[in-house]
Design an enzyme around this catalytic site. Structure first.
Site, short mmCIF file in Angstrom:
data_model
loop_
_atom_site.label_atom_id
_atom_site.label_comp_id
_atom_site.label_asym_id
_atom_site.label_seq_id
_atom_site.Cartn_x
_atom_site.Cartn_y
_atom_site.Cartn_z
N GLU A 1 0.77 -2.06 13.00
CA GLU A 1 0.97 -3.39 13.22
C GLU A 1 1.38 -3.83 14.46
OE1 GLU A 1 3.67 -4.26 9.95
OE2 GLU A 1 1.99 -4.22 8.34
N TRP B 1 0.95 -1.18 -0.08
CA TRP B 1 0.05 -0.03 -0.09
C TRP B 1 0.73 1.19 0.00
CZ3 TRP B 1 -1.75 3.31 4.46
CH2 TRP B 1 -0.70 3.09 5.61
N ASP B 2 2.14 1.14 0.33
CA ASP B 2 3.12 2.13 0.43
C ASP B 2 3.01 3.12 -0.90
OD1 ASP B 2 3.70 0.10 1.97
OD2 ASP B 2 6.08 0.59 2.05
N LYS C 1 3.39 1.62 16.35
CA LYS C 1 4.60 1.64 15.23
C LYS C 1 4.59 2.50 14.24
CE LYS C 1 6.09 -1.68 11.89
NZ LYS C 1 5.80 -2.94 10.97
N GLN C 2 3.53 3.07 13.81
CA GLN C 2 3.63 4.00 12.60
C GLN C 2 2.26 4.78 12.66
OE1 GLN C 2 3.59 0.45 9.98
NE2 GLN C 2 3.04 2.04 8.59
C1 BGC Z 1 4.80 -1.30 7.50
C2 BGC Z 1 3.76 -1.29 6.47
C3 BGC Z 1 4.39 -1.37 5.23
C4 BGC Z 1 5.57 -2.25 5.09
C5 BGC Z 1 6.50 -2.23 3.78
C6 BGC Z 1 5.85 -2.33 7.48
O1 BGC Z 1 7.01 -2.16 8.24
O2 BGC Z 1 4.40 -1.49 8.91
O3 BGC Z 1 2.76 -0.47 6.68
O4 BGC Z 1 3.47 -1.45 3.95
O5 BGC Z 1 6.55 -2.22 6.02
O6 BGC Z 1 7.15 -0.78 3.75
#
Ligand code: BGC
Length: 730
Positions: A494, A363-364, A596-597
């Site tokens: 996550e 999804w990035d 986490k984000q």
């Molecule tokens: C992130 C995801 C991301 C993936 C690839 C993961 O660590 O939590 O949101 O899509 O890395 O960048």
């Protein structure tokens, strides 16, 4: 600190894998880590990758769950064309065994698109030599790379043996079953200077013709080139071996061209004398003069092509070299990863710089990368990114079907190469369904930015409808709440799994349902394939979706029950326990409030104009203290929001964290590769954060908020076909 170059001086063995990532090269179609050309017995991660050439590696999990994908498609470590075995008076050149390495220097020249390495080494036999190696991957010719490797003996006249080779016996470090992914079909030497290996990927049957073309000469002499004294052919290998006596102080130069010609199904174009199309091209001609000048010619083209890229995409920051260098590094890497020429290629989170994430699409792309390509390259390139998902719609519908959804509902994969899901952890595969929202949001974002409304009619609508159908089935009605709820999900954060009513997921689902309904009504209501009852249902669900909210704090909650956690801020965690994912058990992470984000704040980033300034402030101040930013995708979003709130210092600290994440190795993982997709986030933090760019009512607006020590910030953006030159002065 150079504004246009990344330079590292001094040879430190422990830095080799890290620098192999940082000094990676790519041209949008292929890429390679900055592995040494000569033998190296120290620690290294060998990597050359070809965009779109992948292998379905059979899934390996401890406990199989229905719905798991059978394989994880990964970009392969491709046959290597860069390698040289070098001996000086019979002694192998290997920096790991040299008795001394001096003047070691790497430079990545971002302005002109090349990478150079130099050193002076003393071999165990006491011979001292100086080496200079310059490399590029051609922007103009997808399949072509070039290396200029020079050796100068310093102590005495020596015999230099160089075996320039191709090797298809390569492996992926992350292979699930330790298999070789390539079958070598043919190994050949066509001329004294040209050799190839044709290899095919197992299962997917991509045929790749890896080639090399070598010219060796002594500098200073009349143009004279040496022929190989030996041609070594093995099962997965071909080498051309030269042996030359080089006087002290004289330089022997090898110009090596190499790369890949790829075919799926059809035959390669091969001329009657067995040469590939490259031999016909003038830049590697047949005549001696052409061969001697080919490298310089290619380098000249490279500088010109990079100049054209920088003309549109450069960002200038006056008064801050650290920030300046960092943003250029990010822009450079994004351009190395994706050129937008091909709709079947996409942007892997690590681009061509490592194996992690398998080179697949996440999804990035939609959530972070699209705006960069839209603004610096224009609508056609951005459209290719959207077409990638459009072309995979059938697979997304199939994917949803496997999980029990019906009637043309689509669930796009979290990780994919060809449209099929290939992630195999249940909380991500089945639960991170928010990705569907980002794909719909990208369509909206693209149309609002480029003005290309036709995209919706021609392609976008089909995707929007299929996504809305998914949300309509995934949301369920809670009799208790008298609201629609979305249960058992993982949000962007996550560090929480299987939660109910993740605010971000519910919000983007609501938005998707409404947007799809609006677009259907605007364009396609008469079409047979959408029943008016569906639209009524979508609107009803959107109207009645549930959001967890805290009256006490005046904020939407990340998910049900968030306030039951032990709400201590990140500042209470001892420094030595960070990053949490390397120190805490998963169980402890899941129970903690640590984020986490960007999650709730990701929603505030996408839909900023849905909320008041005060609401944004409250949410930012509530969530930032719990956010550990252990995904590289996180600080950029927080930086944009901090700038919107006029929190200059915070925005700047978060900007440095995102932009120098790899250069300064914040997360201690750069040896695995660079965080390419988060680099697009860095661009967002400059243009949308400090520049405050946003689109309102089809117009571009700016609300600059420059860090106090910046004298000025300048960049260009293409908006609706017009180039805008922006300069903000403090
Ligand atoms: C992130 C995801 C991301 C993936 C690839 C993961 O660590 O939590 O949101 O899509 O890395 O960048």
């Amino acid at each position: 600190m150079k504004n246009w170059s990344i330079i590292a001086e001094g040879f430190h063995k422990e830095d080799v894998p890290k620098h192999e990532s940082i000094y990676s090269l790519g041209n949008g179609a292929m890429g390679m880590r900055a592995n040494f050309e000569e033998d190296y017995t120290g620690n290294t991660l060998q990597g050359s990758y070809i965009g779109g050439v992948y292998y379905p590696d059979k899934t390996k999990v401890g406990w199989w769950k229905n719905g798991y994908p059978e394989y994880f498609a990964k970009v392969l470590n491709a046959p290597s064309w860069i390698g040289l075995h070098i001996k000086i008076n019979g002694e192998v050149l290997d920096l790991n065994t040299c008795t001394e390495v001096k003047n070691f220097r790497r430079e990545l020249n971002m302005k002109e698109g090349w990478y150079e390495r130099q050193f002076t080494a003393t071999l165990p036999n006491q011979q001292e030599i100086q080496v200079k190696a310059l490399r590029l991957l051609s922007l103009r010719h997808d399949e072509l790379g070039a290396l200029r490797y020079e050796i100068t003996p310093l102590s005495s006249e020596v015999t230099v043996e160089i075996e320039s080779y191709l090797d298809s016996g390569v492996k992926n470090n992350d292979a699930n079953w330790d298999e070789l992914f390539w079958n070598t079909l043919d190994v050949g030497v066509v001329q004294d200077y040209y050799a190839y290996i044709t290899a095919e990927t197992k299962k997917t049957r991509f045929k790749v013709h890896t080639f090399m073309h070598n010219t060796l000469r002594l500098l200073g002499d009349q143009p004279h080139f040496f022929s190989p004294s030996k041609k070594n052919k093995k099962d997965n290998y071909v080498g051309l071996q030269y042996e030359v006596s080089v006087p002290a102080g004289k330089t022997i130069r090898l110009d090596k061209f190499g790369g890949y010609i790829i075919s799926k199904g059809e035959e390669f174009w091969v001329s009657p004398n067995g040469l590939t199309m490259y031999e016909r091209e003038k830049y590697i001609g047949y005549t001696l003069t052409e061969r001697l000048n080919a490298f310089d010619f290619l380098l000249k083209m490279q500088k010109k092509d990079w100049a054209a890229i920088w003309e549109l995409s450069d960002i200038e920051i006056e008064g801050d070299d650290k920030a300046q260098q960092a943003i250029r590094f990010n822009i450079f890497q994004l351009n190395q990863t994706y050129s937008g020429k091909h709709a079947h290629l996409n942007i892997g989170p690590k681009g061509f710089t490592g194996e992690k994430y398998g080179g697949s699409t996440y999804w990035d792309t939609e959530a972070y990368c699209l705006p960069f390509y839209m603004a610096t390259k224009g609508a056609e390139v951005a459209r290719n990114l959207l077409m990638y998902r459009y072309n995979q719609l059938d697979k997304a519908i199939e994917n949803a079907k496997k999980l029990g959804f019906t009637g043309g509902a689509a669930l796009y994969p979290m990780v994919t190469m060809n449209g099929e899901e290939c992630h195999n952890e249940w909380e991500i595969t089945f639960e991170e369904i928010h990705r569907n929202g980002a794909i719909a949001f990208a369509i909206y974002n693209y149309v609002r930015y480029t003005g290309d409304e036709a995209y919706i009619k021609d392609y976008g609508l089909e995707v929007l409808v299929a996504i809305a159908r998914f949300w309509a089935q995934r949301a369920s009605f809670s009799a208790e709440k008298q609201k629609y709820v979305i249960l058992g999900v993982t949000g962007p954060n996550e560090y929480e799994n299987n939660v109910n009513n993740n605010f971000y997921t519910n919000y983007i689902a609501q938005w998707c349902l409404r947007y799809a309904a609006d677009m259907v009504e605007k364009y396609e209501i008469e079409k047979q394939w959408i029943h008016p009852q569906e639209i009524i249902l979508w609107r009803k669900i959107a109207q009645n979706i549930y959001f967890p909210y805290s009256e006490k704090y005046g904020v939407y909650l990340q998910q049900d029950g968030f306030l039951d956690k032990d709400l201590k801020p990140v500042s209470a965690i001892p420094a030595e326990e960070r990053p949490l994912n390397q120190h805490w058990s998963w169980d402890r992470i899941l129970r903690s409030p640590y984020i986490k984000q960007a999650d709730t704040l990701q929603g505030f980033y996408f839909f900023r104009n849905h909320f008041t300034h005060e609401e944004l402030r409250k949410h930012y101040e509530f969530y930032e203290p719990f956010t550990v930013h252990e995904s590289s995708l996180s600080p950029c979003v927080h930086s944009v929001l901090a700038a919107a709130l006029d929190k200059k210092e915070e925005a700047y600290a978060l900007y440095l964290r995102t932009s120098r994440l790899d250069l300064d190795d914040y997360n201690k993982e750069v040896h695995e590769g660079l965080h390419i997709t988060s680099m697009a986030g860095t661009w967002l933090s400059i243009v949308e954060g400090f520049g405050g760019m946003h689109v309102v009512d089809n117009q571009l607006h700016f609300k600059p908020c420059l860090p106090a020590h910046w004298h000025s910030l300048s960049f260009k953006v293409i908006f609706r076909g017009q180039l805008h030159v922006c300069k903000f002065v403090n």
